[in-house]
Design an enzyme around this catalytic site. Structure first.
Site: not given
Ligand code: VG1
Ligand code: CO
Length: 539
Positions: A114-115, A277, A279, A281-282, A376
C-alpha cells in the site's frame, strides 16, 4: 507435461497479518520459501476452492511479478480452476475487489504494501480477500497466522506464465486468464457517477491535477479522467507505475504529496487536486487554498452523496473507524441514519456493507469508499468529489466552509511518531492502559478506555483497538500503534475537538488544537518514552 511438486519447508516467525495483510521488507519476502509459506498457509486455511476462481494482482512494486508467478503456480498446484490476473500482474486494490465480486470468485490475493515505500530496500505485502471482495476478517487472518507457524510443505508446479498478453492459457489443469486491469473498474465508476455532468464541468474550463505518485492508479486515472471525462492531457501527473514509485513514498498526504500540494494550494492553481496511494485505495482531496481532511471528506461525501446517480436513493448508514473524527456522525444524525464506529482497518466494514447496514465508510487515514466494492477506493472518492463539484458548481473551499457553517467544524489532526523503538512504544501503551482508571476525572476527562468492538452482524468482539481519552466537551485524544509498519513501531496520536462557532472555523488545526496536543504529549510523556519531542508526520 507439468507435475505438482511438494516442497518441504519450515515455519517463519512473524508471518502475522497486521491492519492490512502481511507486510515485510522486500529483502525478507525475497528469502527462500518466505512468500510461498504464507500463500500456502492461506490456501491451507481455506476449504472448498477446488475448481474455483482466484483473483491475483498487485500494485506493481518491486518483486510484484515474481510473487505473482509464484502465486499462480501454487494456485494451479493446489487445485484452483481458474486464475484471473491483471495484465503485467497489475490490479489496484479496489479494482481487485470489484473483479472478485463481479466474477463470483472464491477470493483473491492482493500483493501490496500500500502506502509503504517500494523498491529493493522498500516493503512488500500480501493480503487475502474473501469472496465478498473484502479483506479477510480477523478470524481468518488469525487462522492463517496459526497455519504459518505449523506449515511443513507447500505445493507448486513448473510451467510458463505470460502476464504481458491479454487472454487465456492453461497451467496444469488451471486456466490463467490475463485481463485488462482497468476495463471493469471504469465501467463500475461510470455506473455510479454522473459522467455527463463531470465532462461538462471539464469542458467549462475546470482544471484539475491528479497525482498518481508513480503507483498503481496512473492507468486508471488516465483512462477515466483524461480519456472518458475529457480532463485535458496532463491532468494526471506521475501516471506511470514504477517498481520503486520513483523513489517517493506513495502516501497521499500533505507531506508526501508535496509536489501536488504546492501546485494546487496557491492562488492561480488548478481548481481541484487529488492523489492516491501505492495500491489505489487511499485519496487526498485538495482545492485552491483548502486541504480537505479525510474525516471532513467522509462527512461531506455522506451529506452530498445523493447528487451521484449510484446513491440517488439515499444512504442506509455510515461507518467510520474509531479514530476518524465525529464529523460524519453529525451528518448521519441529520439524515436520520446510523453511524457505526469500528476499529481501524477496512476489514471491519465488510460485515456492515454485506448486511446492508452502511453505504459509505471512511477512515481518517485518507480512506473512503462505499458498498460498490469491499475496499476503500481512491479514485471513487475523487470521482465523488468531481460529481459533487459538477452539481453544486461551487469551489472546494466553499463546499467545505459551508459544510462547517451548517454542521460545525471538527478540528482534527494526527501526529505520527515513526520508527520508535518497539519496546518503548509498547511500554508507553501499557502504562497508558494501566493508568486508565485514574485518568477519568483528571483534565476534564469523562471517559478513558481501550476501544473494543462488538461486530453487530456476526457478534465477534475485538479488543485493544486504541486508547481513548474522551473529554467532557466531546474532545478526544486517541493513541494506537500502527499495524502496517515494517521497522520499529509507529505511535499514532489522534486529536479532535468540535467547534460550533463559525467565527472560529478559519483557524489552523494545529493552533486550534494546541492545548489538547500539549496534553496528548504530556499525559503519557511521549518524550520520556520515545526520546522524541516532535512527531515525524503531521496530517
Ligand atoms: C493504516 C491506517 C488504517 C488503514 C491501514 C491500511 O493502518 O491507519 O486506517 O486501514 O493503514 O491502509 P495502521 O495500523 O498503520 O494505523 V493501506 O492504504 O496501507 O492498505
Ligand atoms: Co493503500
Amino acid at each position: 507435461m507439468t507435475f505438482v511438486q511438494t516442497i518441504q519447508t519450515k515455519p517463519f516467525e512473524g508471518q502475522k497479518p497486521g491492519t492490512s495483510g502481511l507486510r515485510k521488507k522486500v529483502k525478507v519476502f525475497a528469502g527462500p520459501h518466505y512468500a510461498e509459506n504464507f500463500i500456502q498457509s492461506v490456501f491451507d486455511t481455506l476449504s472448498g476452492y477446488q475448481d474455483q476462481t482466484l483473483v491475483i494482482g498487485g500494485d506493481g512494486r518491486h518483486f510484484n511479478s515474481e510473487v505473482i508467478v509464484k502465486a499462480i503456480r501454487m494456485a494451479a498446484a493446489n487445485g484452483f480452476g481458474r486464475v484471473l490476473v491483471g495484465r503485467d500482474g497489475l490490479l489496484s486494490t479496489p479494482a481487485a475487489s470489484n473483479i472478485i465480486r463481479k466474477n463470483n470468485a472464491f477470493g483473491g490475493l492482493i500483493l501490496s504494501a500500500s502506502h509503504n515505500p517500494g523498491g529493493p530496500d522498500g516493503d512488500f505485502g500480501i493480503k487475502y480477500n474473501a469472496s465478498n471482495g473484502g479483506p479477510a476478517p480477523e478470524k481468518l487472518t488469525d487462522a492463517i497466522y496459526a497455519r504459518t507457524q505449523a506449515i511443513t510443505s507447500y505445493k507448486t508446479m513448473d510451467g510458463t506464465v505470460d502476464l504481458a498478453r491479454i487472454g487465456a492459457s492453461t497451467l496444469g489443469s488451471m486456466t490463467v486468464e490475463v485481463i485488462d486491469p482497468v476495463d471493469d473498474y471504469a465501467v463500475l465508476m461510470q455506473s455510479l457517477f454522473d459522467f455527463d455532468a463531470i465532462s461538462a464541468l471539464f469542458k467549462s474550463g475546470f482544471s484539475m491535477k491528479f497525482d498518481g505518485m508513480s503507483a498503481i492508479t496512473g492507468p486508471y486515472a488516465s483512462r477515466i479522467l483524461e480519456g472518458m471525462l475529457g480532463g485535458k492531457s496532463g491532468t494526471v501527473m506521475n501516471g506511470t507505475p514504477l517498481p520503486d514509485f520513483g523513489g517517493h513514498h506513495p502516501d497521499p498526504n500533505l507531506v508526501h504529496a508535496r509536489e501536488l500540494v504546492d501546485l494546487v494550494m496557491p492562488p492561480g492553481g488548478p481548481d481541484f487536486g487529488a492523489a492516491s496511494d501505492g495500491d489505489g485505495d487511499r485519496n487526498l482531496i485538495i482545492g485552491r487554498g483548502m486541504y480537505v481532511t479525510p474525516s471532513d471528506s467522509l462527512a461531506i461525501i455522506a451529506a452530498n452523496a445523493t447528487l451521484a446517480p449510484g446513491y440517488a436513493t439515499g444512504l442506509v448508514g455510515v461507518a467510520r473507524s474509531m479514530p476518524t473524527s465525529g464529523a460524519a456522525d453529525r451528518v448521519a444524525a441529520k439524515l436520520g441514519i446510523k453511524c457505526f464506529e469500528t476499529p481501524t482497518g477496512w476489514k471491519f466494514f465488510g460485515n456492515l456493507l454485506d448486511a446492508g447496514l452502511a453505504t459509505v465508510c471512511g477512515e481518517e487515514s485518507f480512506g473512503t469508499g462505499s458498498n460498490h466494492v469491499r475496499e476503500k477506493d481512491g479514485l471513487w472518492a475523487v470521482l465523488m468529489w468531481l460529481n459533487i463539484l459538477a452539481h453544486r458548481k461551487e469551489s472546494v473551499y466553499d463546499i467545505v466552509t459551508h459544510h462547517w457553517r451548517d454542521y460545525g467544524r471538527n478540528f482534527y489532526t494526527r501526529h505520527d511518531y515513526e520508527e520508535v523503538e518497539s519496546d518503548a512504544a509498547n511500554r508507553l501503551i501499557k502504562n497508558l492502559r494501566d493508568s486508565l482508571p485514574k485518568l477519568a476525572g483528571q483534565h476534564d476527562i469523562s471517559k478513558a478506555d481501550d476501544f473494543a468492538y462488538d461486530d453487530p452482524v456476526d457478534g465477534s468482539s475485538t479488543k485493544n483497538q486504541g486508547i481513548r481519552l474522551i473529554f467532557e466537551n466531546g474532545s478526544r485524544i486517541v493513541y494506537r500503534l500502527s499495524g502496517t509498519g515494517t521497522a520499529g513501531a509507529t505511535l499514532r496520536v489522534y486529536v479532535e475537538s468540535y467547534e460550533a462557532d463559525t467565527a472560529k472555523h478559519n483557524q489552523d488545526p494545529q493552533v486550534a488544537l494546541a492545548p489538547l496536543i500539549k496534553l496528548a504529549r504530556s499525559i503519557p510523556d511521549i518524550a520520556k518514552h520515545t526520546g522524541r519531542f516532535e512527531p515525524t508526520v503531521i496530517t
